[in-house]
Design a protein around this motif. Structure first.
Motif, mmCIF file in Angstrom:
data_model
loop_
_atom_site.group_PDB
_atom_site.id
_atom_site.type_symbol
_atom_site.label_atom_id
_atom_site.label_comp_id
_atom_site.label_asym_id
_atom_site.label_seq_id
_atom_site.Cartn_x
_atom_site.Cartn_y
_atom_site.Cartn_z
ATOM 1 N N GLN A 111 6.184 -7.717 4.963
ATOM 2 C CA GLN A 111 7.200 -7.226 5.895
ATOM 3 C C GLN A 111 6.548 -6.780 7.202
ATOM 4 O OE1 GLN A 111 10.608 -7.180 5.105
ATOM 5 N NE2 GLN A 111 9.902 -8.363 3.352
ATOM 6 N N GLY A 112 5.453 -7.379 7.544
ATOM 7 C CA GLY A 112 4.794 -7.080 8.815
ATOM 8 C C GLY A 112 3.968 -5.809 8.805
ATOM 9 N N GLY A 113 3.753 -5.222 7.635
ATOM 10 C CA GLY A 113 2.958 -4.000 7.573
ATOM 11 C C GLY A 113 3.694 -2.772 8.047
ATOM 12 N N LYS A 114 5.019 -2.856 8.120
ATOM 13 C CA LYS A 114 5.793 -1.697 8.561
ATOM 14 C C LYS A 114 5.766 -0.609 7.496
ATOM 15 C CE LYS A 114 9.142 -4.598 9.070
ATOM 16 N NZ LYS A 114 10.439 -5.251 9.325
ATOM 17 N N LEU A 115 5.790 0.653 7.956
ATOM 18 C CA LEU A 115 5.873 1.789 7.041
ATOM 19 C C LEU A 115 7.334 2.066 6.728
ATOM 20 C CD1 LEU A 115 3.415 4.632 8.123
ATOM 21 C CD2 LEU A 115 3.468 3.420 5.951
ATOM 22 N N SER B 130 0.863 -1.169 0.000
ATOM 23 C CA SER B 130 0.000 0.000 0.000
ATOM 24 C C SER B 130 0.905 1.226 0.000
ATOM 25 C CB SER B 130 -0.895 0.023 1.241
ATOM 26 O OG SER B 130 -1.776 -1.072 1.236
ATOM 27 N N PHE C 164 1.351 5.561 0.491
ATOM 28 C CA PHE C 164 0.810 6.662 1.282
ATOM 29 C C PHE C 164 1.583 7.950 1.001
ATOM 30 C CE2 PHE C 164 -1.443 3.885 4.309
ATOM 31 C CZ PHE C 164 -0.735 2.699 4.158
ATOM 32 N N SER D 78 3.740 0.432 2.754
ATOM 33 C CA SER D 78 3.504 -0.576 3.777
ATOM 34 C C SER D 78 3.305 -1.903 3.080
ATOM 35 C CB SER D 78 2.273 -0.212 4.598
ATOM 36 O OG SER D 78 1.946 -1.248 5.499
ATOM 37 N N PHE E 167 9.575 4.933 4.816
ATOM 38 C CA PHE E 167 9.423 6.311 4.362
ATOM 39 C C PHE E 167 10.515 6.724 3.388
ATOM 40 C CE2 PHE E 167 6.102 8.190 6.946
ATOM 41 C CZ PHE E 167 5.995 7.309 8.006
ATOM 42 N N GLY E 168 10.144 7.619 2.490
ATOM 43 C CA GLY E 168 11.136 8.371 1.750
ATOM 44 C C GLY E 168 11.736 9.433 2.648
ATOM 45 N N LEU F 175 2.639 -5.904 3.614
ATOM 46 C CA LEU F 175 2.202 -6.890 4.599
ATOM 47 C C LEU F 175 3.209 -8.025 4.730
ATOM 48 C CD1 LEU F 175 -0.132 -7.393 6.510
ATOM 49 C CD2 LEU F 175 -1.188 -8.801 4.750
#
Lengths: 113, 114
Positions: free
Chosen positions: A97-101, A32, A34, A93, A103-104, A95
């Motif tokens: 990878q555990g749903g971790k965010l 996903s 963002f 994000s 970032f740039g 899933l």
């Protein structure tokens, strides 16, 4: 591993100018995507998101389209205002990878009257 | 509904001191995480938790400990502060799901280590 690359800032625009902030990503799964915004002295808040290919996220006049073929999620706004001055972060994000965010590095936008 | 709260807002430590950054959320979120923000580097994940009693390391875990004894709280401990830990720290939470859920961020703690 997963990563996000944004265009470097700072970006300085005049009020009512067109804004594009480029964002590309690398991911092993189906992430996903963002855009978060950080106003001076504050935490991050979600601006928009897209959860699958070809989805368009939109909010407050900002838009971004999830392009799987170019692995991109560029942020656009047709007419910026002084109140849009902030730092913008692209993130993914995954899933798998555990749903971790992830970032740039952030792009600072300054809009002059 | 206070969302995600963090204390303190500002902190100055001497090298070698220890401290705990507090984070709490009242949204019954299962997933909580800690990030640090450094100029030009975006936010980097330190530790995260997918539920009470479960924690895991992120990208930059060295020098930090976490625990999750309740759903609401997720404190971050600096064991022996170093100048390299000077940063702004953000706590975040989200509900369980497929990873497309919004993360809610606290206002941040600005830490300076001298």
């Amino acid at each position: 591993g997963n990563s996000v690359t944004q265009m470097e800032g700072p970006v300085t625009l005049s009020e009512e100018a067109f804004l594009t902030i480029n964002c590309t990503y690398t991911a092993t799964g189906y992430p996903s995507l963002f855009w978060y915004v950080q106003y001076p002295g504050e935490g991050l808040q979600l601006l928009l998101k897209a959860t699958k290919a070809d989805d368009k996220g939109s909010n407050k006049g900002f838009e971004a389209t999830y392009r799987k073929e170019t692995t991109s999620f560029h942020l656009e706004k047709g007419s910026v205002q002084v109140s849009d001055s902030a730092v913008y972060f692209c993130a993914l994000s995954d899933l798998s990878q555990g749903g971790k965010l992830i970032f740039g590095q952030g792009t600072e936008l300054s809009v002059k009257p | 509904n206070a969302g995600v709260t963090q204390t303190p807002k500002f902190q100055v430590l001497k090298t070698g001191q220890s401290m705990t950054l507090q984070c709490a959320q009242d949204m019954n979120h299962e997933y909580m995480s800690w990030y640090r923000q450094d100029p030009g580097m975006g936010l980097r994940l330190i530790h995260y938790s997918v539920g009470a009693g479960i924690t895991d390391q992120g990208e930059v875990p060295n020098g930090y400990n976490v625990s999750r004894s309740t759903t609401e709280d997720f404190p971050l401990r600096l064991l022996s502060a170093a100048p390299s830990q000077t940063s702004v720290y953000f706590c975040a939470s989200r509900g369980a799901g497929t990873g497309g859920e919004e993360q809610y961020f606290g206002p941040g703690t600005r830490l300076t280590v001298t």
